[in-house]
Design a protein around this motif. Sequence first.
Motif, PDB file in Angstrom:
ATOM      1  N   ARG A  14       1.088  -1.039  -0.228  1.00 52.69           N
ATOM      2  CA  ARG A  14       0.210   0.379   0.063  1.00 52.69           C
ATOM      3  C   ARG A  14       0.790   1.304  -0.245  1.00 52.69           C
ATOM      4  NH1 ARG A  14      -4.856   1.238   3.804  1.00 52.69           N
ATOM      5  NH2 ARG A  14      -5.771   3.891   3.070  1.00 52.69           N
ATOM      6  N   VAL A  15       2.151   1.048   0.632  1.00 56.83           N
ATOM      7  CA  VAL A  15       2.916   2.515   0.391  1.00 56.83           C
ATOM      8  C   VAL A  15       3.201   2.930  -0.357  1.00 56.83           C
ATOM      9  CG1 VAL A  15       4.981   3.130   1.955  1.00 56.83           C
ATOM     10  CG2 VAL A  15       3.200   2.220   3.258  1.00 56.83           C
ATOM     11  N   LEU A  16       3.962   1.415  -1.188  1.00 55.30           N
ATOM     12  CA  LEU A  16       4.658   1.492  -2.608  1.00 55.30           C
ATOM     13  C   LEU A  16       3.842   1.998  -3.271  1.00 55.30           C
ATOM     14  CD1 LEU A  16       7.095  -1.601  -2.305  1.00 55.30           C
ATOM     15  CD2 LEU A  16       7.742   0.647  -1.830  1.00 55.30           C
ATOM     16  N   ARG A  17       2.614   1.597  -3.716  1.00 54.37           N
ATOM     17  CA  ARG A  17       0.999   2.228  -4.220  1.00 54.37           C
ATOM     18  C   ARG A  17       1.610   3.204  -4.535  1.00 54.37           C
ATOM     19  NH1 ARG A  17      -3.372  -1.075  -3.229  1.00 54.37           N
ATOM     20  NH2 ARG A  17      -2.570  -2.864  -3.044  1.00 54.37           N
ATOM     21  N   TYR A  18       1.138   4.279  -2.999  1.00 53.04           N
ATOM     22  CA  TYR A  18       1.084   5.483  -3.180  1.00 53.04           C
ATOM     23  C   TYR A  18       2.011   5.984  -3.132  1.00 53.04           C
ATOM     24  CZ  TYR A  18       0.592   9.884  -0.482  1.00 53.04           C
ATOM     25  OH  TYR A  18       0.585  11.611  -0.545  1.00 53.04           O
ATOM     26  N   ILE A  19       3.477   5.781  -3.196  1.00 56.94           N
ATOM     27  CA  ILE A  19       5.149   6.475  -3.301  1.00 56.94           C
ATOM     28  C   ILE A  19       4.412   6.416  -5.133  1.00 56.94           C
ATOM     29  CG2 ILE A  19       7.179   5.552  -3.375  1.00 56.94           C
ATOM     30  CD1 ILE A  19       7.090   5.413  -0.899  1.00 56.94           C
ATOM     31  N   LYS A  20       4.675   5.692  -5.912  1.00 58.31           N
ATOM     32  CA  LYS A  20       4.352   5.674  -7.136  1.00 58.31           C
ATOM     33  C   LYS A  20       3.679   6.436  -7.478  1.00 58.31           C
ATOM     34  CE  LYS A  20       4.148   2.462 -11.306  1.00 58.31           C
ATOM     35  NZ  LYS A  20       3.928   1.228 -11.832  1.00 58.31           N
ATOM     36  N   GLY A  21       2.395   6.283  -6.611  1.00 62.62           N
ATOM     37  CA  GLY A  21       1.481   7.061  -7.705  1.00 62.62           C
ATOM     38  C   GLY A  21       0.767   8.998  -7.772  1.00 62.62           C
ATOM     39  N   PRO A  23       4.877  10.165  -8.397  1.00 65.60           N
ATOM     40  CA  PRO A  23       5.973  11.492  -8.040  1.00 65.60           C
ATOM     41  C   PRO A  23       6.209  12.469  -8.010  1.00 65.60           C
ATOM     42  CG  PRO A  23       5.094  10.557  -9.813  1.00 65.60           C
ATOM     43  CD  PRO A  23       3.770  10.314  -8.618  1.00 65.60           C
ATOM     44  N   GLY A  24       5.798  13.609  -8.042  1.00 65.52           N
ATOM     45  CA  GLY A  24       5.364  14.880  -8.619  1.00 65.52           C
ATOM     46  C   GLY A  24       5.397  15.304  -7.230  1.00 65.52           C
ATOM     47  N   GLN A  25       5.150  14.610  -5.475  1.00 67.97           N
ATOM     48  CA  GLN A  25       5.005  15.130  -4.385  1.00 67.97           C
ATOM     49  C   GLN A  25       5.926  15.950  -3.957  1.00 67.97           C
ATOM     50  OE1 GLN A  25       2.977  12.687  -1.335  1.00 67.97           O
ATOM     51  NE2 GLN A  25       0.752  13.987  -2.925  1.00 67.97           N
ATOM     52  N   GLY A  26       5.711  16.975  -3.310  1.00 71.88           N
ATOM     53  CA  GLY A  26       7.353  17.259  -2.542  1.00 71.88           C
ATOM     54  C   GLY A  26       6.692  18.660  -1.672  1.00 71.88           C
ATOM     55  N   ILE A  27       7.577  19.094  -0.439  1.00 75.02           N
ATOM     56  CA  ILE A  27       7.280  20.280   0.342  1.00 75.02           C
ATOM     57  C   ILE A  27       7.210  21.357  -0.475  1.00 75.02           C
ATOM     58  CG2 ILE A  27       7.676  20.769   2.352  1.00 75.02           C
ATOM     59  CD1 ILE A  27       8.863  18.626   3.485  1.00 75.02           C
ATOM     60  N   SER A 184      -1.808  18.651   2.852  1.00 79.55           N
ATOM     61  CA  SER A 184      -2.487  20.434   1.709  1.00 79.55           C
ATOM     62  C   SER A 184      -1.584  21.197   3.300  1.00 79.55           C
ATOM     63  CB  SER A 184      -3.775  20.556   2.048  1.00 79.55           C
ATOM     64  OG  SER A 184      -4.711  20.937   2.459  1.00 79.55           O
ATOM     65  N   LYS A 185      -2.584  20.677   4.047  1.00 76.64           N
ATOM     66  CA  LYS A 185      -1.854  21.998   6.125  1.00 76.64           C
ATOM     67  C   LYS A 185      -0.316  21.829   6.349  1.00 76.64           C
ATOM     68  CE  LYS A 185      -4.152  22.415   9.399  1.00 76.64           C
ATOM     69  NZ  LYS A 185      -4.915  22.530  10.282  1.00 76.64           N
ATOM     70  N   ASP A 190       1.962  18.785  -4.935  1.00 78.17           N
ATOM     71  CA  ASP A 190       2.077  17.849  -5.783  1.00 78.17           C
ATOM     72  C   ASP A 190       2.121  18.797  -7.891  1.00 78.17           C
ATOM     73  OD1 ASP A 190       2.272  15.669  -8.507  1.00 78.17           O
ATOM     74  OD2 ASP A 190       0.699  14.544  -7.396  1.00 78.17           O
ATOM     75  N   ILE A 191       3.110  18.577  -8.267  1.00 79.47           N
ATOM     76  CA  ILE A 191       3.988  19.112  -9.187  1.00 79.47           C
ATOM     77  C   ILE A 191       2.626  18.985 -10.340  1.00 79.47           C
ATOM     78  CG2 ILE A 191       5.877  20.361  -8.162  1.00 79.47           C
ATOM     79  CD1 ILE A 191       7.116  18.418 -10.655  1.00 79.47           C
TER      80      ILE A 191
END
Length: 195
Positions: A14-21, A23-27, A184-185, A190-191
Amino acid sequence: MAQPTVTHFKALTRVLRYIKGSPGQGIFYSSNSILHLKAFSDSDWAACLDSRKSISGCCVFLGDSLVSWKSKKQTTTTRSSSEAEYRALATTSCEIQWLTNLLDNFRVNYVKPALLYCDNDSARHIAANSVFHELTKHIDINCHVVRERLHSKLFHLLPIASIDQSANILTKALDPTHFRFLLSKLGILDIYSPA
């Protein structure tokens, strides 16, 4: 890791699926926010089904930017949710102390004192009152660093509604809507996502 089960494997996938889905997420770090330390502390009481130990979580912002976060199983089993929350407060107050010292060493001007948000009334009362003997006699002495730092005005301890508690994302399984709201908080963007 010594004796993984099917449940552990499902959690991993489940964690790996979230990370794969994602890729453009960041702080996102804002360049124009007021430098003020704000921390959120939370605990999920007896969350570990194997040991019944609680999970502590904290996230600390400098202005609008997330600069520190932690999620960790507590070292001892707690007897109440108040004790678990208080132990999480102790961890968060140490993090505030460390970041305050770091900012002072770098001679960064920031708003003092820091703000520490906790959604547990009992934990806030224990920190503010030295006379809560019946509730606190089984809490380890080391946890009283919260009260010491609160009285030295390192931070103000403030209430927050559980639904708005940013540290919930580090301690609990959340439904997707609430999870995205808390992301979001935290300033997670996600770019690749449409604006």
